[in-house]
Design a protein around this motif. Structure first.
Motif, mmCIF file in Angstrom:
data_model
loop_
_atom_site.group_PDB
_atom_site.id
_atom_site.type_symbol
_atom_site.label_atom_id
_atom_site.label_comp_id
_atom_site.label_asym_id
_atom_site.label_seq_id
_atom_site.Cartn_x
_atom_site.Cartn_y
_atom_site.Cartn_z
ATOM 1 N N UNK A 104 0.836 -1.202 0.000
ATOM 2 C CA UNK A 104 0.000 0.000 0.000
ATOM 3 C C UNK A 104 0.872 1.253 0.000
ATOM 4 N N UNK A 105 1.918 1.243 0.820
ATOM 5 C CA UNK A 105 2.834 2.390 0.860
ATOM 6 C C UNK A 105 3.489 2.614 -0.497
ATOM 7 N N UNK A 106 3.957 1.531 -1.119
ATOM 8 C CA UNK A 106 4.619 1.658 -2.412
ATOM 9 C C UNK A 106 3.646 2.129 -3.486
ATOM 10 N N UNK A 107 2.406 1.639 -3.434
ATOM 11 C CA UNK A 107 1.400 2.093 -4.404
ATOM 12 C C UNK A 107 1.163 3.596 -4.248
ATOM 13 N N UNK A 108 1.028 4.047 -2.999
ATOM 14 C CA UNK A 108 0.856 5.477 -2.772
ATOM 15 C C UNK A 108 2.047 6.270 -3.263
ATOM 16 N N UNK A 109 3.260 5.732 -3.058
ATOM 17 C CA UNK A 109 4.449 6.418 -3.541
ATOM 18 C C UNK A 109 4.504 6.531 -5.048
#
Length: 327
Positions: free
Chosen positions: A221-226
């Motif tokens: 999720x963090x990487x997708x947001x990034x």
């Protein structure tokens, strides 16, 4: 708070570092915390005065600095095999368009403190200004970064106090805006990110950091947001504010929160300028008292002022800045 992934994403998947997307995602998470606390404070739902609280202000600055550092890192990553000019220009247009959208939206939503040069404006301009530094030695880029950080303390001139030049970062005049990220000293963060990337990339080759990919759900999720930080930036505040307004409809805040909201907004805008927290608090109290005496208080809270009314509010605020106003 940033469009890093949109503006400076790598031109091919094999050049993309998952750890950079993850770092950008963590910065977005920190941004959520600050903006939600800011909104709670603005609506009078918590006692903490987030805009003028020193700890919260430093937290906000660290978030902005981290995003701009990631701009420099991502720009170096994106140009390791040369600049993909069409892709760069496309992403630049997207960020510049988003910045213009923020300016237009905030101008109508909060005309007294609309965003004329915020984080997106800086990301767009800073990415262009950083291009020549890609060809310079690392030492020269580091020197330029230090210079950018030092310039606001070294350069002062009445001409630079003009509102039209405030975006450069040299103005000593109070600046009323909800988000202000001028060229200096913040461009130093972009250059610092470039230095960091150029020093670290040769050491990352074949390392665990270079091959890391998000495996757990939170990491993905963090990487997708990034990877989609522009979209996240544009959407998150309307979602937060809409949710809080709905909550206030179901359970209205006390009338005193309107005055508190004005004070918080005023102090937040003032804090973007050269005045300290105490001076900003005195300025806003003086301005509120003047508005009440002039019969403009209710119209100001309801944002129903015409052009002449807004000019009068500005004049009253300026009067409070003079010694007789005792801000």
């Amino acid at each position: 708070m940033s469009a890093v992934s949109t503006l400076s994403a790598a031109p091919s998947p094999r050049l993309r570092l998952g750890v950079v997307d993850g770092a950008r995602g963590l910065a977005l998470l920190a941004m959520f915390v600050f903006h939600f606390a800011y909104d709670l404070s603005y609506f009078g739902l918590i006692e903490t005065d987030v805009p003028s609280d020193p700890a919260w202000r430093w937290f906000a600055r660290s978030i902005a600095g981290s995003f701009l550092t990631l701009v420099g890192i991502s720009l170096v990553l994106a140009t390791r095999n040369g600049l993909n000019r069409p892709a760069f220009l496309k992403r630049l247009a997207m960020v510049a368009g988003a910045a213009a959208l923020v300016t237009i939206a905030t101008f109508f939503a909060m005309p007294r403190s609309f965003i004329f040069f915020g984080i997106l404006h800086h990301v767009a301009l800073g990415s262009v200004l950083a291009l020549p530094f890609l060809r310079l030695p690392v030492a020269a880029v580091a020197t330029a970064a230090i210079t950018a950080f030092a310039l606001p303390f070294l350069v002062a001139h009445p001409l630079l106090d003009q509102p039209a030049l405030a975006w450069l970062g040299f103005s000593r005049a109070p600046i009323v805006t909800a988000d202000f990220v001028p060229v200096v000293p913040w461009f130093g963060c972009v250059l610092g990110g470039m230095v960091l990337a150029r020093l670290a990339l040769p050491r990352l080759s074949g390392s665990r950091f270079a091959t890391w990919r998000p495996a757990s759900l939170p990491a993905r999720i963090l990487a997708w947001g990034g990877r989609h930080s522009l979209l996240v930036y544009l959407v998150h505040q309307p979602v937060f504010i809409g949710a809080l307004m709905l909550a206030l409809q179901l359970s209205p805040a006390p009338p005193a929160s309107q005055e508190r909201g004005f004070m918080l907004s005023c102090q937040s805008s003032c804090a973007a300028g050269p005045l300290g927290a105490e001076a900003c608090e005195r300025l806003c109290v003086c301005t509120a008292d003047s508005l009440k005496r002039e019969g403009l208080w209710a119209a100001t809270l309801a944002d129903r002022l015409d052009a002449a009314g807004r000019d009068r509010v500005s004049a009253l605020a300026q009067a409070c800045l003079r010694p007789g106003g005792k801000p």
